[in-house]
Design a protein around this motif. Sequence first.
Motif, short mmCIF file in Angstrom:
data_model
loop_
_atom_site.label_atom_id
_atom_site.label_comp_id
_atom_site.label_asym_id
_atom_site.label_seq_id
_atom_site.Cartn_x
_atom_site.Cartn_y
_atom_site.Cartn_z
N ASN A 43 -8.49 -31.72 -23.25
CA ASN A 43 -9.15 -31.45 -21.97
C ASN A 43 -10.25 -32.47 -21.70
O ASN A 43 -10.43 -33.43 -22.47
CB ASN A 43 -9.65 -29.99 -21.92
N LEU A 44 -10.97 -32.28 -20.62
CA LEU A 44 -11.97 -33.27 -20.19
C LEU A 44 -13.08 -33.46 -21.21
O LEU A 44 -13.80 -34.47 -21.18
CB LEU A 44 -12.54 -32.91 -18.81
N ASP A 45 -13.24 -32.50 -22.10
CA ASP A 45 -14.27 -32.62 -23.15
C ASP A 45 -13.65 -32.95 -24.51
O ASP A 45 -14.25 -32.68 -25.55
CB ASP A 45 -15.09 -31.33 -23.21
N ASP A 46 -12.44 -33.49 -24.49
CA ASP A 46 -11.76 -33.92 -25.72
C ASP A 46 -11.30 -32.78 -26.63
O ASP A 46 -11.08 -32.99 -27.82
CB ASP A 46 -12.65 -34.87 -26.54
N TRP B 276 -11.61 -24.14 -14.79
CA TRP B 276 -10.74 -25.31 -14.62
C TRP B 276 -11.47 -26.34 -13.77
O TRP B 276 -11.81 -26.07 -12.63
CB TRP B 276 -9.42 -24.88 -13.94
N HIS B 277 -11.77 -27.49 -14.37
CA HIS B 277 -12.38 -28.60 -13.65
C HIS B 277 -11.29 -29.66 -13.43
O HIS B 277 -11.25 -30.66 -14.14
CB HIS B 277 -13.52 -29.22 -14.46
N PRO B 278 -10.40 -29.44 -12.45
CA PRO B 278 -9.31 -30.39 -12.25
C PRO B 278 -9.80 -31.71 -11.65
O PRO B 278 -10.84 -31.74 -11.00
CB PRO B 278 -8.39 -29.66 -11.28
N ALA C 153 -13.47 -34.05 -11.27
CA ALA C 153 -13.82 -32.91 -10.41
C ALA C 153 -15.10 -33.19 -9.63
O ALA C 153 -15.33 -32.62 -8.56
CB ALA C 153 -13.99 -31.65 -11.25
N TRP C 154 -15.92 -34.09 -10.16
CA TRP C 154 -17.21 -34.43 -9.53
C TRP C 154 -17.07 -35.59 -8.53
O TRP C 154 -18.07 -36.03 -7.99
CB TRP C 154 -18.24 -34.78 -10.60
N ASP C 155 -15.86 -36.07 -8.34
CA ASP C 155 -15.67 -37.18 -7.40
C ASP C 155 -15.59 -36.61 -5.98
O ASP C 155 -14.57 -36.05 -5.57
CB ASP C 155 -14.39 -37.95 -7.75
N GLU D 31 -25.52 -33.90 -27.12
CA GLU D 31 -26.55 -34.34 -26.17
C GLU D 31 -26.96 -33.23 -25.20
O GLU D 31 -27.95 -33.36 -24.51
CB GLU D 31 -26.04 -35.50 -25.30
N GLU D 32 -26.15 -32.19 -25.14
CA GLU D 32 -26.39 -31.19 -24.12
C GLU D 32 -25.91 -29.85 -24.65
O GLU D 32 -24.72 -29.64 -24.77
CB GLU D 32 -25.58 -31.58 -22.86
N TYR D 33 -26.85 -28.97 -24.97
CA TYR D 33 -26.43 -27.69 -25.54
C TYR D 33 -27.21 -26.56 -24.88
O TYR D 33 -28.30 -26.77 -24.35
CB TYR D 33 -26.60 -27.69 -27.05
N THR E 39 -23.21 -18.72 -21.80
CA THR E 39 -23.90 -20.01 -21.92
C THR E 39 -22.88 -21.12 -22.12
O THR E 39 -21.82 -20.91 -22.72
CB THR E 39 -24.88 -20.00 -23.11
N TRP E 40 -23.22 -22.29 -21.63
CA TRP E 40 -22.28 -23.41 -21.71
C TRP E 40 -22.27 -24.01 -23.11
O TRP E 40 -22.97 -23.56 -24.02
CB TRP E 40 -22.61 -24.44 -20.61
N ARG E 41 -21.49 -25.06 -23.29
CA ARG E 41 -21.13 -25.57 -24.62
C ARG E 41 -22.29 -26.21 -25.38
O ARG E 41 -23.24 -26.71 -24.78
CB ARG E 41 -19.98 -26.56 -24.48
N ASN E 42 -22.19 -26.19 -26.69
CA ASN E 42 -23.16 -26.85 -27.56
C ASN E 42 -22.66 -28.22 -27.94
O ASN E 42 -22.09 -28.42 -29.01
CB ASN E 42 -23.39 -26.02 -28.84
#
Length: 357
Positions: free
Chosen positions: A90-93, A117-119, A128-130, A323-325, A317-320
């Motif tokens: 996925n987008l985060d490997d 889903w961040h297609p 997805a941020w484009d 750089e960003e947890y 809560t989002w992923r750990n």
Amino acid sequence: KMKKIFIVILLTLLFHYSLNQDSKSGKDLLLERLNLINKKGYMFGHQDDTFYGLHWEWELDRSDIYETVGDYPAIMGFDLGGIELGNDKNLDDVPFYRIREELIKHHERGGIVTISWHPRNPVTGGTAWDTSDKSTVHKILTDESIKSKFLDWIDKVADFLSTLKTNNGTKVPIIFRPWHENNGSWFWWGQNLCSDEDYLGLWNLLQDELINRGFDNLLWNFSPNLDGTWNESKYLKRYPGNDRVQLIGVDAYQSILEIIFTLQLNADLEFLQSFAEKNNKLFALTECGYKNIPDSTWWTKVLNPVMEKYNIVYFHTWRNYKEEYFAPDPTQKSAEDFKKLYEMPKVLFLRDILDIN
Ligand code: BMA
């Protein structure tokens, strides 16, 4: 004689009960469970929990949360971004086969799972941020070649979802949260990137395609971002409808001032609570956190005082990621405070929900 009649009645009731249980969809069973859990408190959830943490990655069953409090999160979240391209990761490997394994494993240990889903952007090929193309959603709905590409993406999503089954063939019930944070304009499906009508068209297209393919195990979750100014007429503009949504929510991060965060969160939860009551819905903090948790008492001094005022069913809560947890490990400065949160009777982790079925 009386005894016999009594037994016959009892057996008949049991028989009907078991028939009903069998005929219930995964979505309905999950909804019932969430309603029961909701009476007891609110669950903690964590994205990508068993894949990596602050100081490790790809070690089986390892979890920053488990190591901090001695229990797994009640909810684990996973993201399908990249599945539409036929990618292995996925987008985060995260390899999709690992997502499948961990999602099923968490369900089998008695937990609850959620998928986002961040297609990619089907027009530009960007992420997805484009947001460089200002009418991507409209093109999906009206341009034949973009639409057919998008339908192919839905096929890929469906192919993956169809593998999320236990050994006995039961589809894992999943809280599904597509097209989230749509009141912001950072995703190609965001507020300024499509009309209300097109947003709803996009929601319905994905939902109808998946339901037509037989996915009755998806519990549909509509979650705009933290707003602070909802009222019913504004909210209804992009609300897919009571028949299409089972769980409403908000994605809410403390990104600038604590006072602004708590003001907006209170306003949103107040709105969601009244809307949920009126429309017979559950509501949750479907994403929340304070990036890298620089405040050592954030959990019990900032977040929980707001949460405990409302009837939310969970906070996720989002992923750990290094750089960003968004959740602590045992060495992180908010770990002690997180343990206090864990001890609170209304805050539910995996073990707290095992007997609620
Ligand atoms: C964002 C960040 C990104 C990540 C995305 C999807 O909030 O964590 O690094 O790719 O979510 O998980």
